[in-house]
Design a protein around this motif. Structure first.
Motif, PDB file in Angstrom:
ATOM      1  N   PHE A  13      -5.109  -2.987  -3.853  1.00  9.86           N
ATOM      2  CA  PHE A  13      -6.325  -2.990  -2.891  1.00  9.86           C
ATOM      3  C   PHE A  13      -7.423  -4.135  -3.359  1.00  9.86           C
ATOM      4  O   PHE A  13      -8.049  -4.201  -2.442  1.00  9.86           O
ATOM      5  CB  PHE A  13      -6.818  -1.674  -3.280  1.00  9.86           C
ATOM      6  CG  PHE A  13      -5.710  -0.543  -2.758  1.00  9.86           C
ATOM      7  CD1 PHE A  13      -5.641  -0.401  -1.506  1.00  9.86           C
ATOM      8  CD2 PHE A  13      -5.221   0.250  -3.543  1.00  9.86           C
ATOM      9  CE1 PHE A  13      -4.902   0.413  -0.685  1.00  9.86           C
ATOM     10  CE2 PHE A  13      -4.176   1.202  -3.034  1.00  9.86           C
ATOM     11  CZ  PHE A  13      -4.117   1.355  -1.538  1.00  9.86           C
ATOM     12  N   LYS A  35       0.770  -1.183  -0.007  1.00  5.57           N
ATOM     13  CA  LYS A  35      -0.033  -0.088  -0.017  1.00  5.57           C
ATOM     14  C   LYS A  35       0.819   1.168  -0.019  1.00  5.57           C
ATOM     15  O   LYS A  35       0.555   2.174  -0.642  1.00  5.57           O
ATOM     16  CB  LYS A  35      -0.852  -0.047   1.275  1.00  5.57           C
ATOM     17  CG  LYS A  35      -2.127  -1.033   1.201  1.00  5.57           C
ATOM     18  CD  LYS A  35      -2.892  -1.208   2.248  1.00  5.57           C
ATOM     19  CE  LYS A  35      -3.851  -2.153   2.112  1.00  5.57           C
ATOM     20  NZ  LYS A  35      -4.913  -2.351   3.536  1.00  5.57           N
ATOM     21  N   TRP A  83       2.207   2.097  -3.458  1.00  8.40           N
ATOM     22  CA  TRP A  83       1.214   2.457  -4.350  1.00  8.40           C
ATOM     23  C   TRP A  83       0.765   4.146  -3.914  1.00  8.40           C
ATOM     24  O   TRP A  83       1.030   4.772  -4.777  1.00  8.40           O
ATOM     25  CB  TRP A  83      -0.288   1.734  -4.292  1.00  8.40           C
ATOM     26  CG  TRP A  83      -1.208   2.387  -5.334  1.00  8.40           C
ATOM     27  CD1 TRP A  83      -1.397   2.031  -6.526  1.00  8.40           C
ATOM     28  CD2 TRP A  83      -2.021   3.446  -4.808  1.00  8.40           C
ATOM     29  NE1 TRP A  83      -2.051   2.818  -7.120  1.00  8.40           N
ATOM     30  CE2 TRP A  83      -2.633   3.894  -6.201  1.00  8.40           C
ATOM     31  CE3 TRP A  83      -2.250   4.355  -3.861  1.00  8.40           C
ATOM     32  CZ2 TRP A  83      -3.781   4.765  -6.346  1.00  8.40           C
ATOM     33  CZ3 TRP A  83      -3.381   5.223  -4.096  1.00  8.40           C
ATOM     34  CH2 TRP A  83      -4.038   5.549  -5.365  1.00  8.40           C
TER      35      TRP A  83
END
Length: 104
Positions: A75, A21, A24
């Motif tokens: 995700f 995450k 990203w």
């Protein structure tokens, strides 16, 4: 049929997911900053000929697609996502049914 995870497994998985995450978020931040500069050049930069500044839309769209796919992989399809876990569970059940008694 899910086996409980050990504390070490939970720690490792949590760190992997958080790292994905964070990767990203960094990707998205760089995308926004670079494209802001491109937009400023496009909007206020010199004109070198008819439509010469319009080139900047192509990297924006291409990189935007890459960013979107990166986000989907992190995700939506990433380890532990609901969709991925359901697909893994279905495959696990299918393989167990196909194995039958005495199978390897």
């Amino acid at each position: 049929m899910n086996t409980p995870l050990s504390p070490d497994d939970i720690e490792h998985l949590a760190r992997r997911r958080a790292g994905a995450k964070l990767g990203w978020y960094i990707h998205a931040t760089v995308y926004l900053l670079v494209n802001l500069v491109w937009f400023m050049l496009w909007q206020f930069g010199p004109e070198f000929g008819l439509g010469a500044r319009r080139w900047s839309i192509f990297p924006v769209l291409g990189w935007g697609l890459g960013l979107a796919l990166h986000g989907i992989s992190v995700f939506v399809l990433g380890n532990g996502s609901g969709l991925r876990e359901r697909l893994v569970q279905k495959e696990r059940e299918r393989l167990q049914r196909g194995r039958g008694p005495g199978g390897t």
